[in-house]
Design a protein around this motif. Sequence first.
Motif, PDB file in Angstrom:
ATOM      1  N   LEU A 306      24.625  12.178 -15.621  1.00  0.00           N
ATOM      2  CA  LEU A 306      23.801  12.347 -14.426  1.00  0.00           C
ATOM      3  C   LEU A 306      24.496  11.782 -13.188  1.00  0.00           C
ATOM      4  O   LEU A 306      24.382  12.330 -12.087  1.00  0.00           O
ATOM      5  CB  LEU A 306      22.449  11.659 -14.631  1.00  0.00           C
ATOM      6  N   THR A 347      15.467  12.387  -9.614  1.00  0.00           N
ATOM      7  CA  THR A 347      15.235  11.074 -10.208  1.00  0.00           C
ATOM      8  C   THR A 347      13.788  10.921 -10.649  1.00  0.00           C
ATOM      9  O   THR A 347      13.501  10.447 -11.759  1.00  0.00           O
ATOM     10  CB  THR A 347      15.596   9.965  -9.201  1.00  0.00           C
ATOM     11  N   VAL A 376      18.935   6.201 -14.261  1.00  0.00           N
ATOM     12  CA  VAL A 376      18.845   7.270 -13.260  1.00  0.00           C
ATOM     13  C   VAL A 376      18.536   6.677 -11.886  1.00  0.00           C
ATOM     14  O   VAL A 376      19.121   7.082 -10.862  1.00  0.00           O
ATOM     15  CB  VAL A 376      17.769   8.302 -13.667  1.00  0.00           C
ATOM     16  N   ASP A 734      17.006  18.830 -13.827  1.00  0.00           N
ATOM     17  CA  ASP A 734      17.966  18.469 -12.778  1.00  0.00           C
ATOM     18  C   ASP A 734      18.462  19.689 -12.011  1.00  0.00           C
ATOM     19  O   ASP A 734      18.294  19.799 -10.782  1.00  0.00           O
ATOM     20  CB  ASP A 734      19.136  17.719 -13.432  1.00  0.00           C
TER      21      ASP A 734
END
Length: 839
Positions: A306, A347, A376, A734
């Motif tokens: 991420l 997030t 994250v 995402d």
Amino acid sequence: MRDRLGQVIDFVTEHNRVTLAVLLVVTGAVAAGIPQLDTSSQAGGSAEQFEDLDRVQAQQYIQEQYTNSSEQQTNRTIQPVYVRNEGGNVLSRESLLDGLRYQREITSDPDVQAALHEQGVRGIENLVASRLAGDANASLDEQIQALSNATDSQVRSAVGQLLAENPRAQQFLPTDHGTATTSTDRRLIVVLDTGPGTSQQDRDEAGTALYERTNEYSEAGFFVLNSDAYQEANQHFFGEMVELVLPVALLVILSILVFAYRDLIDVVVGMTGVVLSVLWTFGLLGWLGVEAGTISIVPVVLISGLSIDFGFHIFNRYREQRGPGDGIRAPMNRGVRLVTTALILVTVTAAIGFLANLANPLPVIRDLGVSITLGVVSALVIFVTVVPALKISIDGLLERIGLDRRKAALGHGTYLRPVLESSVTLARRAAPAVLVAAVILGGVGGLAWTELNEESYQQPDADVAEWKQQLPGPLGWEPSEVRQQQQHVSEIYQPADENDAIRSQILIRDGVTSDSTLKDIDAGVRQIDREGLLVTQSTVQPVRSPVTAMNAVAEENESFAAVLEAHDTNDDGIPDTDLKTVYDAFYAADSATAEQVLERTNGEYRSILVTLSLNADFSDGSEVVPRLADGAATMEGEGERTATVAGSLAVNDAVLDSIIGGIVLTMLIALLAIAVTLVAVFWSMHGSASLGAVVAVPITLVVGLVVVGMFVLDIPLTLLTALLMSLVIGLGVDYNIHVGDRFADELDAGAEPIEALRAAVTGTGGALLGSTLTSAGAFATIGLVPQPQLQSFAAIVVIALVTSFLVSLIVLPSLLLLWSRYTDGVLSVAPDAEPTPQD
């Protein structure tokens, strides 16, 4: 909210050195929590967390009501020592002599002596030597002397006579060995005391001494499979994994980053952000007291992936914003402003997906959800502060010495741009068809879920592909002898006695005094036996039930034998009338034995316990337990009583079912929460709740495609893969958010839907491509490890990343275009909202 974010971004881009200094101090403070990290958590939970399960309740009931029976069975444990000579004969005179000398050494070792049971050490060498000595009670020295004086032919003859006359000698040899006087394998039995006279530390020290002494006889083929052996095997495994996977993973990541960034400085800056994100994660876990657990590698790799994704979006948008006459600070300010909204939304929604695991009954899964969420959030803070500030500082320094730091954004090149724009063409020409295909694929995923196999865990495979072993230098994988030995032993041996076997219990309650009870129990046992589940070793009692216990007592007690005979109406050896009287007589004859199989409270018989010694491994649970359950159903008769399978295999199987059910609930909660969040945020920021719903829809398709991938690759549902399924949502959301938010930003700026879509798939899509290639490539290298669970882990994450990318670049554009057609592509931005800056 945008005003506050803008103020933070202004500060970061205007005061980059102050930002770096402040964040350096904060990083030091956060990282100080790492030494406080608790890594003691395990992959399981306590029984209380699953006490609503019938099998767990049955297991607890057995522990409460049959305590005395359990205690009588646990005062000793055995530690087999194996001897293997693939091309020789372990029943030869020399090999048997080695066994006796080995016994003399371990029995004289103080650590072994401290934990050795009165039964001591025994093996076929003792039986052969005692026969040669003419004394069944010959001492170890006398046995060694007798065997030393014997000729090879005398030893061979003694072995043949022993195997023909003494069936108990077969416990030291592979299953179905027969009477052959040669063998490539045999074993010794070391019996350790587990009574109150010895502590766990004593047994641990004895195990270590056994391991060390056995290694001294390794050339003679001796080996032991205990915790010390497995610890060394694990160290070997991780060493090999680091040497093979780490160089390949770094090579893949750096190669793709160099391709995507085409700039070494940006690669270093981006990787700095990744490392800081991981450090912050573990520091926060330490400060907050969240257990990192035994699978802390999962948050590391997910957070790294991420973080790399965040980095691509920051750098790509900065490059898009920097024109020929621009400096560094202004385009970085605009780029971070544009992308921060999407990063925050990613997030928040990813955190929702991960924190949905708090609904799971396993502590390790709940802790893992918290761990990844903290990671994250850490990545978000690092990549909107440290990374832009560091980038401005380094680029400013380099440009002052005459180096031009302008770079083209990924996705705008001559070759890549047409490929990415083809998804816009597909959306214009066949958006409804794409939508129909997506719905069908999602439905296939739902069907595939019901067809996935369930396993407690995937058994490690000792075999390693030849090409992995032949890689040059440290890259070559050296197979572990311990894993190969473990696989060999499980294939050729059955448990040496009850203490070495996996046991399963069946608890029968209600109506246990009805006339058909014992007949139904016997029928259920015979059904299980026909399935080949019971140990057939002559020294092992495969079944302990009221029938077997009564027959054993009757052999020693004539009056009780008469009671059994009187209540057996058809002379089949099983009482079938007035069982309460039979039970009473059983308790009167031998209460200690009776209470192992019968529960009597206040004169009433409430339950019966059947204990089975299984010829199975823990990895066989998903196959064994249903067949045990069929036998238990037979014991229930015509519904006169209940029969519940208990024991470790059955409880593990029930817990796995519960966890999988929990994962389904977790995914539904996460999907609903993410959809609500996206609807609210898009309505608040872009004036369109429906656009938020459109962006949320493809996440379900990602989950469905991952399930299809698991089905095609034959990846079973285990505790690990079920956990990863719940994390797929956090990964899948995402990419869709980045494309959807960019599309909305372009519409806010006045672009037509097609142009907005083209900007989203080329600009943001280029960053997504780099992120996908990097993360998927890195995870794919884990598949090099010859360990099924890690290979499954790598495969699921790679499938999730690739499908998320494809869905966001193929399916989502069609959905967005359909949305624009039905809503005229207009966003109702709040009157006081400032227009999003664009170039």
